[in-house]
Design a protein around this motif. Structure first.
Motif, PDB file in Angstrom:
ATOM      1  N   VAL A  76       0.839  -1.205   0.000  1.00  0.00           N
ATOM      2  CA  VAL A  76       0.000   0.000   0.000  1.00  0.00           C
ATOM      3  C   VAL A  76       0.870   1.249   0.000  1.00  0.00           C
ATOM      4  N   MET A  77       1.910   1.260   0.834  1.00  0.00           N
ATOM      5  CA  MET A  77       2.776   2.429   0.913  1.00  0.00           C
ATOM      6  C   MET A  77       3.521   2.659  -0.391  1.00  0.00           C
ATOM      7  N   ARG A  78       3.998   1.587  -1.021  1.00  0.00           N
ATOM      8  CA  ARG A  78       4.702   1.739  -2.293  1.00  0.00           C
ATOM      9  C   ARG A  78       3.787   2.316  -3.367  1.00  0.00           C
ATOM     10  N   ALA A  79       2.569   1.771  -3.460  1.00  0.00           N
ATOM     11  CA  ALA A  79       1.646   2.208  -4.503  1.00  0.00           C
ATOM     12  C   ALA A  79       1.223   3.657  -4.298  1.00  0.00           C
ATOM     13  N   THR A  80       0.907   4.014  -3.054  1.00  0.00           N
ATOM     14  CA  THR A  80       0.442   5.382  -2.813  1.00  0.00           C
ATOM     15  C   THR A  80       1.572   6.399  -2.921  1.00  0.00           C
ATOM     16  N   THR A  81       2.769   6.012  -2.524  1.00  0.00           N
ATOM     17  CA  THR A  81       3.909   6.924  -2.704  1.00  0.00           C
ATOM     18  C   THR A  81       4.195   7.134  -4.184  1.00  0.00           C
ATOM     19  N   ALA A  82       4.060   6.073  -4.986  1.00  0.00           N
ATOM     20  CA  ALA A  82       4.247   6.210  -6.435  1.00  0.00           C
ATOM     21  C   ALA A  82       3.195   7.140  -7.031  1.00  0.00           C
ATOM     22  N   GLY A  83       1.930   7.012  -6.576  1.00  0.00           N
ATOM     23  CA  GLY A  83       0.888   7.906  -7.058  1.00  0.00           C
ATOM     24  C   GLY A  83       1.145   9.349  -6.669  1.00  0.00           C
ATOM     25  N   HIS A  84       1.588   9.558  -5.441  1.00  0.00           N
ATOM     26  CA  HIS A  84       1.920  10.901  -4.973  1.00  0.00           C
ATOM     27  C   HIS A  84       3.072  11.488  -5.777  1.00  0.00           C
ATOM     28  N   LEU A  85       4.035  10.638  -6.111  1.00  0.00           N
ATOM     29  CA  LEU A  85       5.168  11.077  -6.917  1.00  0.00           C
ATOM     30  C   LEU A  85       4.721  11.528  -8.302  1.00  0.00           C
ATOM     31  N   LEU A  86       3.798  10.790  -8.917  1.00  0.00           N
ATOM     32  CA  LEU A  86       3.265  11.182 -10.231  1.00  0.00           C
ATOM     33  C   LEU A  86       2.530  12.516 -10.146  1.00  0.00           C
ATOM     34  N   ALA A  87       1.758  12.716  -9.071  1.00  0.00           N
ATOM     35  CA  ALA A  87       1.049  13.986  -8.902  1.00  0.00           C
ATOM     36  C   ALA A  87       2.032  15.142  -8.744  1.00  0.00           C
ATOM     37  N   ALA A  88       3.116  14.919  -7.981  1.00  0.00           N
ATOM     38  CA  ALA A  88       4.131  15.960  -7.806  1.00  0.00           C
ATOM     39  C   ALA A  88       4.819  16.283  -9.130  1.00  0.00           C
ATOM     40  N   ALA A  89       5.106  15.248  -9.916  1.00  0.00           N
ATOM     41  CA  ALA A  89       5.697  15.482 -11.236  1.00  0.00           C
ATOM     42  C   ALA A  89       4.737  16.264 -12.126  1.00  0.00           C
ATOM     43  N   GLY A  90       3.436  15.984 -11.998  1.00  0.00           N
ATOM     44  CA  GLY A  90       2.436  16.740 -12.754  1.00  0.00           C
ATOM     45  C   GLY A  90       2.409  18.202 -12.351  1.00  0.00           C
ATOM     46  N   LEU A  91       2.531  18.484 -11.062  1.00  0.00           N
ATOM     47  CA  LEU A  91       2.586  19.870 -10.605  1.00  0.00           C
ATOM     48  C   LEU A  91       3.806  20.584 -11.177  1.00  0.00           C
ATOM     49  N   CYS A  92       4.919  19.896 -11.200  1.00  0.00           N
ATOM     50  CA  CYS A  92       6.139  20.487 -11.753  1.00  0.00           C
ATOM     51  C   CYS A  92       5.977  20.758 -13.243  1.00  0.00           C
ATOM     52  N   ALA A  93       5.386  19.797 -13.952  1.00  0.00           N
ATOM     53  CA  ALA A  93       5.204  19.943 -15.399  1.00  0.00           C
ATOM     54  C   ALA A  93       4.264  21.095 -15.744  1.00  0.00           C
ATOM     55  N   GLN A  94       3.153  21.227 -15.001  1.00  0.00           N
ATOM     56  CA  GLN A  94       2.215  22.307 -15.324  1.00  0.00           C
ATOM     57  C   GLN A  94       2.830  23.682 -15.039  1.00  0.00           C
ATOM     58  N   ALA A  95       3.692  23.765 -14.016  1.00  0.00           N
ATOM     59  CA  ALA A  95       4.361  25.031 -13.739  1.00  0.00           C
ATOM     60  C   ALA A  95       5.361  25.373 -14.838  1.00  0.00           C
ATOM     61  N   LEU A  96       6.095  24.360 -15.315  1.00  0.00           N
ATOM     62  CA  LEU A  96       7.043  24.589 -16.408  1.00  0.00           C
ATOM     63  C   LEU A  96       6.325  25.005 -17.691  1.00  0.00           C
ATOM     64  N   ALA A  97       5.111  24.470 -17.891  1.00  0.00           N
ATOM     65  CA  ALA A  97       4.338  24.783 -19.099  1.00  0.00           C
ATOM     66  C   ALA A  97       3.607  26.112 -18.994  1.00  0.00           C
ATOM     67  N   GLY A  98       3.696  26.775 -17.857  1.00  0.00           N
ATOM     68  CA  GLY A  98       3.022  28.056 -17.697  1.00  0.00           C
ATOM     69  C   GLY A  98       1.513  27.931 -17.582  1.00  0.00           C
ATOM     70  N   ASN A  99       1.036  26.917 -16.914  1.00  0.00           N
ATOM     71  CA  ASN A  99      -0.407  26.683 -16.783  1.00  0.00           C
ATOM     72  C   ASN A  99      -1.111  27.884 -16.159  1.00  0.00           C
ATOM     73  N   ARG A 100      -2.268  28.262 -16.754  1.00  0.00           N
ATOM     74  CA  ARG A 100      -3.076  29.360 -16.225  1.00  0.00           C
ATOM     75  C   ARG A 100      -4.453  28.889 -15.765  1.00  0.00           C
ATOM     76  N   ASN A 101      -4.673  27.594 -15.753  1.00  0.00           N
ATOM     77  CA  ASN A 101      -5.962  27.021 -15.393  1.00  0.00           C
ATOM     78  C   ASN A 101      -5.915  26.551 -13.938  1.00  0.00           C
ATOM     79  N   VAL A 102      -6.623  27.256 -13.069  1.00  0.00           N
ATOM     80  CA  VAL A 102      -6.563  26.935 -11.643  1.00  0.00           C
ATOM     81  C   VAL A 102      -7.239  25.601 -11.335  1.00  0.00           C
ATOM     82  N   LEU A 103      -8.241  25.206 -12.145  1.00  0.00           N
ATOM     83  CA  LEU A 103      -8.933  23.947 -11.885  1.00  0.00           C
ATOM     84  C   LEU A 103      -8.011  22.746 -12.094  1.00  0.00           C
TER      85      LEU A 103
END
Length: 444
Positions: free
Chosen positions: A85-112
């Motif tokens: 459970v910890m491995r799977a959820t940490t991996a999911g959290h890691l993907l979400a963090a990478a998504g946050l980094c990617a949207q910031a690099l792309a200059g995202n303007r969509n708050v939703l």
């Protein structure tokens, strides 16, 4: 009167248990990265909208998934290998963090889309919290569990103090993508630490099979054991009735000219008090009257916040908040040790999920309550009334719950105990009522 010896934080769990050391490192690093990301999200949402309603929506995006998925995470933690459970959820959290980094690099303007990624990260974290909380009691000897939980709380307090400052430095020097990148790196470290943890199946679910899983959830288990519901009711009373954070900006404007540095000092004072109590937590973890300690610490929390509502000079206000932060740390450490030791392992995930939901919902609702009352009256009245109400509620819980008031953690292995004493009863293991409780919960 017995003299209380002041002791520094007990580091035996880190020195003696390699698996706990890996768990602690992974948890500590991920908490620090999470605090950095929280500041980055707040800054980005404000930059995109300039709306306090939008920044308030961050709380919804974080809190609702934590409540919904926290309970599901408890069921998972009592059904399958907790390491999985910890491995799977940490991996999911890691993907979400990478998504946050990617949207910031792309200059995202969509708050939703930004809030959707925040909700995803919160969901993954909530799913993994019950399994993570169930680890220390299985990794450590009984007399070191409280010390291990104190170390975990200490790292959280350090993250609360250092994370926002680190975030401000990173954002000022390298902008938002770097802050999200820091969280991503922290979660990679956490993932590596999680991989090194041992197999941790709930008791009775070994490879050869075992007893059927109980059909009832964590709430029923908590309500059937006075020490558990009393401990959680104490925590809920303290946070729901006396949570002060939402009133900090108003108090700062009314008394201290709205200086943003003063507002930062309010938050830092709570963290400094918590860290100080953490450094001296050996004084607490060496005491076995966990129920009485939690009740007392929660009462001090309420009184300190009532005094904060009346404090005039800045030094007095900060002192009250530091005392409140120290009391909160003592309450959290003793409650965590009590809950983990009082819960049979087969149900530890679900009970931990209930504890997590109360820990998330109580402060959020408490801040909302404090803001509503302050808008109808004043900040001082809201703080004083809330603090004293919390103390009164804790006194009622104490009076109504003798098992919590007299509860003692089991003594260390090999410690001599006198026959017929509370220590002897604690050393003998779970009471007969545990068996009746387990059998009852296993019925359809």
């Amino acid at each position: 009167m017995r003299r209380v010896r002041v002791r520094f934080i007990d580091t035996r769990p880190l020195r003696c248990s390699r698996p706990f050391r890996h768990l602690w490192i992974g948890t500590s690093v991920s908490q620090l990265g999470g605090q950095v990301a929280n500041v980055a999200v707040l800054a980005q949402v404000w930059d995109l909208t300039g709306s306090p309603v939008a920044t308030g929506a961050i709380g919804l995006a974080t809190g609702l998934p934590a409540v919904l998925f926290g309970l599901l995470g408890g069921t998972l933690a009592d059904t399958v290998d907790r390491r999985v459970v910890m491995r799977a959820t940490t991996a999911g959290h890691l993907l979400a963090a990478a998504g946050l980094c990617a949207q910031a690099l792309a200059g995202n303007r969509n708050v939703l889309s930004l809030l959707a990624l925040v909700a995803l990260a919160s969901s993954c974290s909530a799913l993994g919290v019950p399994a993570r909380r169930a680890f220390p009691v299985r990794l450590l000897p009984g007399d070191e569990v409280a010390a291990g939980l104190a170390l975990t709380n200490m790292s959280f307090q350090v993250a609360m103090l250092a994370g926002p400052a680190l975030a401000g430095l990173i954002i000022a020097c390298w902008d938002l993508p770097a802050a999200y990148g820091a969280q991503t790196v922290a979660l990679v470290v956490s993932m590596l630490a999680t991989i090194r943890l041992p197999v941790m199946r709930p008791e009775g679910t070994g490879a050869a099979g075992g007893r059927p899983r109980p059909k009832r959830g964590g709430w029923q288990i908590v309500l059937r054991r006075p020490t558990l519901w009393g401990s959680m009711a104490t925590d809920l009373s303290a946070t729901l009735l006396a949570m002060p954070v939402a009133l900090f900006p108003l108090v700062n404007d009314l008394r201290f000219g709205g200086d943003p540095q003063t507002l930062g000092l309010f938050l830092s004072a709570v963290a400094v008090g918590g860290i100080t109590a953490g450094l001296l937590s050996g004084t607490v973890t060496s005491r076995r009257r966990a129920g009485l300690l939690q009740l007392s610490a929660a009462g001090v929390w309420g009184l300190a916040l009532a005094c904060f509502g009346l404090a005039g000079p800045l030094w007095m206000a900060l002192g009250c908040l530091a005392v409140a932060g120290a009391a909160d740390t003592v309450s959290v450490v003793t409650r965590s040790a009590l809950v983990q030791r009082e819960t049979p392992d087969a149900y530890r995930g679900r009970v931990s999920s209930v504890e997590h939901v109360i820990g998330v919902a109580g402060p959020e609702l408490g801040n909302f309550r404090g803001g509503l009352l302050a808008s109808a009256t004043s900040a001082s009245f809201s703080l004083v009334f809330g603090g004293l109400s919390a103390v009164l509620a804790i006194v009622v819980v104490s009076a109504a719950n003798a098992p919590l008031r007299t509860y003692r953690l089991p003594p260390a292995a090999g410690t001599p105990v006198a026959p017929g004493t509370d220590d002897a009863a604690a050393a003998a293991g779970p009471p007969v009522s545990d068996t009746a409780l387990i059998d009852d919960l296993r019925r359809p």
